[in-house]
Design a protein around this motif. Structure first.
Motif, PDB file in Angstrom:
ATOM      1  N   ALA A 172       0.910  -1.226   0.127  1.00  0.00           N
ATOM      2  CA  ALA A 172      -0.015   0.046   0.002  1.00  0.00           C
ATOM      3  C   ALA A 172       0.975   1.247   0.028  1.00  0.00           C
ATOM      4  O   ALA A 172       0.819   2.125  -0.950  1.00  0.00           O
ATOM      5  CB  ALA A 172      -1.186   0.024   1.255  1.00  0.00           C
ATOM      6  N   ASP A 173       1.810   1.389   0.739  1.00  0.00           N
ATOM      7  CA  ASP A 173       2.738   2.402   0.841  1.00  0.00           C
ATOM      8  C   ASP A 173       3.378   2.703  -0.135  1.00  0.00           C
ATOM      9  O   ASP A 173       3.580   3.921  -0.854  1.00  0.00           O
ATOM     10  CB  ASP A 173       3.652   2.480   1.980  1.00  0.00           C
ATOM     11  CG  ASP A 173       4.527   3.685   2.391  1.00  0.00           C
ATOM     12  OD1 ASP A 173       3.759   4.666   1.978  1.00  0.00           O
ATOM     13  OD2 ASP A 173       5.623   3.736   2.949  1.00  0.00           O
ATOM     14  N   THR A 174       4.048   1.780  -0.984  1.00  0.00           N
ATOM     15  CA  THR A 174       4.590   1.697  -2.242  1.00  0.00           C
ATOM     16  C   THR A 174       3.792   2.267  -3.154  1.00  0.00           C
ATOM     17  O   THR A 174       4.181   3.037  -4.095  1.00  0.00           O
ATOM     18  CB  THR A 174       5.338   0.685  -2.712  1.00  0.00           C
ATOM     19  OG1 THR A 174       6.000   0.319  -1.367  1.00  0.00           O
ATOM     20  CG2 THR A 174       6.201   0.596  -3.811  1.00  0.00           C
ATOM     21  N   ARG A 178      -1.692   4.832   2.365  1.00  0.00           N
ATOM     22  CA  ARG A 178      -1.601   4.720   3.508  1.00  0.00           C
ATOM     23  C   ARG A 178      -0.633   3.626   3.917  1.00  0.00           C
ATOM     24  O   ARG A 178      -1.153   2.360   3.618  1.00  0.00           O
ATOM     25  CB  ARG A 178      -2.480   5.049   4.658  1.00  0.00           C
ATOM     26  CG  ARG A 178      -3.370   6.232   4.633  1.00  0.00           C
ATOM     27  CD  ARG A 178      -4.210   6.360   5.634  1.00  0.00           C
ATOM     28  NE  ARG A 178      -5.500   5.551   5.277  1.00  0.00           N
ATOM     29  CZ  ARG A 178      -6.335   5.878   4.697  1.00  0.00           C
ATOM     30  NH1 ARG A 178      -6.280   7.306   4.058  1.00  0.00           N
ATOM     31  NH2 ARG A 178      -7.328   5.287   4.465  1.00  0.00           N
ATOM     32  N   PRO A 179       0.398   3.319   4.626  1.00  0.00           N
ATOM     33  CA  PRO A 179       1.164   2.435   4.791  1.00  0.00           C
ATOM     34  C   PRO A 179       0.337   1.204   5.801  1.00  0.00           C
ATOM     35  O   PRO A 179      -0.463   1.630   6.545  1.00  0.00           O
ATOM     36  CB  PRO A 179       2.484   2.768   5.688  1.00  0.00           C
ATOM     37  CG  PRO A 179       1.892   3.940   6.156  1.00  0.00           C
ATOM     38  CD  PRO A 179       1.218   4.771   5.166  1.00  0.00           C
ATOM     39  N   ALA A 183       4.051  -1.854   8.290  1.00  0.00           N
ATOM     40  CA  ALA A 183       4.860  -1.553   7.168  1.00  0.00           C
ATOM     41  C   ALA A 183       6.264  -0.641   7.640  1.00  0.00           C
ATOM     42  O   ALA A 183       6.073   0.102   8.655  1.00  0.00           O
ATOM     43  CB  ALA A 183       4.047  -0.406   6.220  1.00  0.00           C
ATOM     44  N   THR A 184       7.297  -0.746   7.065  1.00  0.00           N
ATOM     45  CA  THR A 184       8.712  -0.129   7.335  1.00  0.00           C
ATOM     46  C   THR A 184       9.060   0.672   5.883  1.00  0.00           C
ATOM     47  O   THR A 184       8.295   0.692   4.990  1.00  0.00           O
ATOM     48  CB  THR A 184       9.721  -0.967   7.797  1.00  0.00           C
ATOM     49  OG1 THR A 184      10.054  -1.724   6.656  1.00  0.00           O
ATOM     50  CG2 THR A 184       9.229  -1.939   8.859  1.00  0.00           C
ATOM     51  N   GLU A 185      10.193   1.411   6.139  1.00  0.00           N
ATOM     52  CA  GLU A 185      10.658   1.803   5.002  1.00  0.00           C
ATOM     53  C   GLU A 185      11.253   0.995   3.917  1.00  0.00           C
ATOM     54  O   GLU A 185      11.360   1.013   2.718  1.00  0.00           O
ATOM     55  CB  GLU A 185      12.054   2.854   5.595  1.00  0.00           C
ATOM     56  CG  GLU A 185      11.594   3.950   6.394  1.00  0.00           C
ATOM     57  CD  GLU A 185      10.907   5.120   5.472  1.00  0.00           C
ATOM     58  OE1 GLU A 185      11.214   5.185   4.264  1.00  0.00           O
ATOM     59  OE2 GLU A 185       9.978   5.678   6.223  1.00  0.00           O
ATOM     60  N   ASP A 190       8.994  -5.545   4.225  1.00  0.00           N
ATOM     61  CA  ASP A 190       7.503  -6.222   4.387  1.00  0.00           C
ATOM     62  C   ASP A 190       6.839  -7.151   3.579  1.00  0.00           C
ATOM     63  O   ASP A 190       6.055  -7.852   4.077  1.00  0.00           O
ATOM     64  CB  ASP A 190       6.811  -4.697   3.823  1.00  0.00           C
ATOM     65  CG  ASP A 190       7.006  -3.539   4.775  1.00  0.00           C
ATOM     66  OD1 ASP A 190       7.467  -3.734   5.858  1.00  0.00           O
ATOM     67  OD2 ASP A 190       6.863  -2.076   4.251  1.00  0.00           O
ATOM     68  N   TYR A 360      -7.008   1.804   2.464  1.00  0.00           N
ATOM     69  CA  TYR A 360      -5.541   2.134   2.493  1.00  0.00           C
ATOM     70  C   TYR A 360      -5.079   3.623   1.889  1.00  0.00           C
ATOM     71  O   TYR A 360      -4.110   3.896   1.497  1.00  0.00           O
ATOM     72  CB  TYR A 360      -4.764   1.043   2.040  1.00  0.00           C
ATOM     73  CG  TYR A 360      -4.577   0.061   2.962  1.00  0.00           C
ATOM     74  CD1 TYR A 360      -3.700  -0.168   3.918  1.00  0.00           C
ATOM     75  CD2 TYR A 360      -5.278  -1.230   2.653  1.00  0.00           C
ATOM     76  CE1 TYR A 360      -3.543  -1.023   4.854  1.00  0.00           C
ATOM     77  CE2 TYR A 360      -5.152  -2.362   3.617  1.00  0.00           C
ATOM     78  CZ  TYR A 360      -4.133  -2.137   4.567  1.00  0.00           C
ATOM     79  OH  TYR A 360      -4.116  -3.349   5.465  1.00  0.00           O
TER      80      TYR A 360
END
Length: 415
Positions: A172-174, A178-179, A183-185, A190, A360
């Motif tokens: 989702a974040d990528t 919204r992560p 989720a991480t960097e 992930d 998301y």
């Protein structure tokens, strides 16, 4: 007094109104699902009169999703799939790609970004297994060759969408939303975490579930208590879904699917399916009613051209792609027509996916509304498309030159 008990009020009104609308829809030879969606619109916030508790409706709908996905898993037969895997697997994946690309392109025209395009395209690419099964059963074609191909095709779509639901939170974040909660960097981390959770659940399901659950059901069946057996089936479906969501952070829908697959291994799986059917049907009604409550009828006039574009993708785009794919793989004309008609609608997976996409932050509310409207209209028109199969087949057979240009082999003139 009745409105002081919102749960009972919601259940009573939902079932009564859904029954009334479903019965009327059936009289017009439409799918009862159309009636259930209309019932939701009638008690939703966008129409005058009584407005049902939307929060409570969503919670009840979640139970419907669990039991729907449990039923999909319970009817999932790897044996049936392997019989026609040479066409169902490559055909379904190719059709998903074509429809997703069309939906993605339309989303870019609307300016919804990459994440919105991915969710929107995938939502338009997958048809409803519930609608298909009911259409084939009404025609007595569940056991026909083209019926088996159509069912296997949608099974592949269902399995693919289960994978999408599993990995979407991690992506989702990528994709611009919204992560996810975990989720991480690091996207790779992930994805590895998601794979680890799925693998852990799969190992537990195989090692414990395939032994413990069939053993438990057989022991309960030996008691010759129908109500206890029914309770055991529901306890397994809801219990596994809840435990998987709690321990492995897997959605209720996906874990319920795997619960059905696990139970399918039992010798009493057919009885389990029969016992759970009334509950699946009842809560599936609540699911479709809740979906109807989210639909704003003004969309039909305020977004006519976008909705028309969505319907063209659902009814024409992906169906034509499937028709040409089946013919190109040297299968009979009626098989190609049946598969194409089967895919000319969207349903439960599309609803689940767009709801997740909105939550998301990937898909705007307008995208969800267009998918709901597309599902409503495509489900309503699907019986008509099945009734057109015979006339279209006759029309095509009278034009052998056209059939040859479409890639049909010569011996398809006699199925």
């Amino acid at each position: 007094m009745p409105f002081e008990t919102p749960l009972i009020t919601m259940l009573a009104l939902a079932f009564v109104i859904a029954f009334a609308f479903g019965f009327v829809a059936r009289q017009f030879r439409l799918s009862p699902l159309v009636g259930y969606l209309l019932a939701g619109i009638a008690v939703g916030p966008y129409t005058p009169g009584y407005v049902a508790d939307t929060v409570l409706a969503q919670q009840l709908a979640e139970v419907g999703v669990i039991l729907l996905m449990f039923g999909v898993g319970l009817h999932f037969s790897p044996r049936d799939l392997t019989r026609v895997h040479w066409i169902a697997i490559p055909g379904a994946l190719a059709q998903i790609i074509v429809a997703s690309v069309l939906g993605f392109g339309l989303a870019q025209v609307f300016g919804w970004g990459v994440g919105g395009g991915v969710v929107f395209g995938l939502a338009l690419s997958v048809a409803s297994t519930v609608v298909l099964r009911r259409a084939l059963e009404a025609r007595g074609e569940m056991d026909s060759e083209h019926g088996r191909i159509a069912v296997a095709w949608l099974v592949v779509e269902d399995v693919f969408m289960v994978a999408v639901l599993l990995f979407l939170p991690a992506l989702a974040d990528t994709l611009g939303g919204r992560p996810a909660a975990f989720a991480t960097e690091n996207l790779a981390f992930d994805l590895l975490l998601t794979v680890f959770r799925i693998a852990a659940f799969a190992v537990l399901a195989v090692v414990v579930g395939r032994r413990a659950i069939p053993w438990l059901l057989q022991r309960v069946a030996a008691t010759e208590s129908p109500e206890l057996f029914t309770l055991a089936v529901l306890a397994c479906a809801l219990g596994i879904a809840w435990a998987a969501a709690l321990l492995f952070d897997i959605s209720f829908a996906v874990s319920a699917f795997f619960a059905g697959v696990i139970m399918n291994e039992s010798e009493v799986s057919r009885d389990a399916a029969r016992r759970s059917l009334p509950f699946r049907d009842a809560f599936a009604v609540l699911f479709f009613v809740s979906v109807g409550m989210l639909f704003d009828p003004s969309l039909l006039t305020d977004a006519t051209w976008p909705l028309l574009a969505v319907l063209l993708i659902i009814i024409i785009g992906k169906s034509l792609a499937a028709f040409l794919i089946v013919l190109a793989m040297r299968h009979p004309l009626m098989s190609a027509l049946t598969v194409s008609a089967s895919l000319a609608q969207i349903g439960e997976f599309s609803f689940i996916l767009v709801s997740m996409g909105v939550s998301y932050g990937l898909l705007p509310m307008e995208g969800r509304d267009l998918v709901l409207a597309g599902a409503f209209l495509s489900i309503a028109s699907n019986p008509l498309l099945f009734r057109l199969l015979a006339p279209v087949e006759s029309w095509l057979r009278e034009r052998p030159d056209l059939l040859r240009r479409l890639g049909a082999k010569d011996d398809q003139e006699i199925d």
